[in-house]
Write an enzyme that holds these catalytic residues in place. Structure first.
Site, PDB file in Angstrom:
ATOM      1  N   GLU A 174     -57.212 159.829 -16.623  1.00  0.00           N
ATOM      2  CA  GLU A 174     -56.580 160.550 -15.510  1.00  0.00           C
ATOM      3  C   GLU A 174     -55.210 161.111 -15.890  1.00  0.00           C
ATOM      4  O   GLU A 174     -54.197 160.428 -15.784  1.00  0.00           O
ATOM      5  CB  GLU A 174     -56.440 159.608 -14.294  1.00  0.00           C
ATOM      6  N   LYS A 216     -60.539 162.596 -14.977  1.00  0.00           N
ATOM      7  CA  LYS A 216     -60.084 162.654 -13.577  1.00  0.00           C
ATOM      8  C   LYS A 216     -58.794 163.465 -13.482  1.00  0.00           C
ATOM      9  O   LYS A 216     -57.694 162.918 -13.549  1.00  0.00           O
ATOM     10  CB  LYS A 216     -59.877 161.222 -13.063  1.00  0.00           C
TER      11      LYS A 216
END
Ligand code: 13P
Length: 330
Positions: A174, A216
């Site tokens: 992420e 992500k």
């Protein structure tokens, strides 16, 4: 199951990921805004409400948990991990130890948590967890982000991903470019380009199998304090072009965070991105890994009160259904 299969399962058709891994500090902020008492039982009750919502398994492939939740039970005294597994939902865990001041810089941050990570992952895997999450945060201001900040955060993300894969855990990678600020969508794109370039370079250098991660990112969007906004169509077009130019085809799936976007945007833009993805026959699954995007409206309804549990669950499932439809371009 191999990590490649787990990664695929996380982004399987019609489904997405629920990020319910708010640290105690973050969930306290959310509770505070709604005058919900800050205590462990209320955190457990909230997660119980989410995870026992009827039909969650239709829309959610995996739930990212916070360490405290992995040791807690549902109202029926079943561990949350077992409850999820009984619904064929994968359990994951936030393993980063949040943001810390970046040494050598007065303004920027680095995500910590690599020390002892292997050992922690062995324990988590034994408990039945199959994937993990690490969030790097890149903030845009007039002066920042620095190349230094991008570089060290990318290095740490890749170190985390390599360690996860070595322990048989799928890493959710992420690299969040923060929505807060006055920047334009084009600035967001430029920063995301720099970040993705570094992150994929580091992942490759550290021998991370790209077919066994889930990416992500945040959507490319103007800063929340910039009133100039483009149409949903244009935003989606910029995002799909960006993915095509910056994400290797081996990555099985992209699961966007909601990052403080409005509930409407988090659905409308995801839907448009998926419609364009179909037109361009892109190879990745493009889905959601939303925290606030799935939880905010339901938490607002709940406000810590027993009598609101059922109505809050209905709202939560409605948000899950909308995200699932959007993720199919519907
Ligand atoms: P939001 O969707 O609320 O941004 O949360 C997702 C997340 O996991 C942030 O790390």
């Amino acid at each position: 199951m191999s990590i490649k299969k787990i990664a695929k399962k996380l982004v399987s058709k019609k489904k997405g990921i629920l990020a319910a891994d708010e640290s105690n500090a973050t969930i306290s902020k959310r509770f505070n805004e709604l005058s919900i008492n800050l205590n462990e039982e209320n955190r457990r009750s909230w997660r119980n409400l989410l995870l026992t919502s009827q039909g969650i398994e239709e829309f959610i492939s995996g739930v990212i948990l916070y360490d405290e939740t992995t040791h807690q039970n549902s109202d029926n005294n079943q561990s949350f991990i077992n409850l999820l597994s009984s619904k064929n939902i994968l359990s994951g865990i936030k393993v980063d130890k949040s943001l810390h001041k970046l040494a050598g810089s007065n303004e920027e941050n680095i995500t910590e948590g690599l020390d002892g990570l292997s050992e922690r992952l062995i324990i988590y895997k034994d408990m039945g967890l199959s994937f993990a999450k690490w969030r790097a945060l890149i903030v845009i201001t007039e002066e920042f982000p620095s190349d230094y900040c991008i570089s060290v955060n990318a290095h740490a993300l890749a170190r985390y991903a390599a360690i996860c894969q070595e322990q048989g855990i799928v890493p959710i990678v992420e690299p969040e470019v923060f929505i807060e600020g006055k920047h334009s969508i084009y600035k967001s794109k430029e920063v995301n380009e720099k970040v993705f370039k570094k992150v994929f370079m580091e992942l490759q250098e550290q021998n991370v199998d790209l077919d066994s991660i889930v990416l992500k990112p945040s959507m490319i969007i103007q800063g929340d304090k910039n009133p100039d906004r483009l149409s949903v169509e244009k935003i989606a077009e910029i995002n799909i072009e960006f993915l095509l130019n910056n994400v290797p085809y081996e990555v099985p799936g992209i699961a966007y965070l909601s990052g403080g976007m409005s509930d409407d945007d988090s659905i409308l833009i995801l839907r448009k991105i998926n419609q364009y993805a179909k037109e361009k026959a892109t190879q990745w699954e493009i889905t959601f890994s939303y925290g606030r995007g799935l939880q905010s409206a339901a938490m607002y309804e709940w406000r810590g009160k027993k009598e609101n549990i059922m109505s809050a669950q209905k709202i939560f499932i409605k948000r899950c259904r909308q995200a699932s439809m959007a993720r199919q371009g519907l």
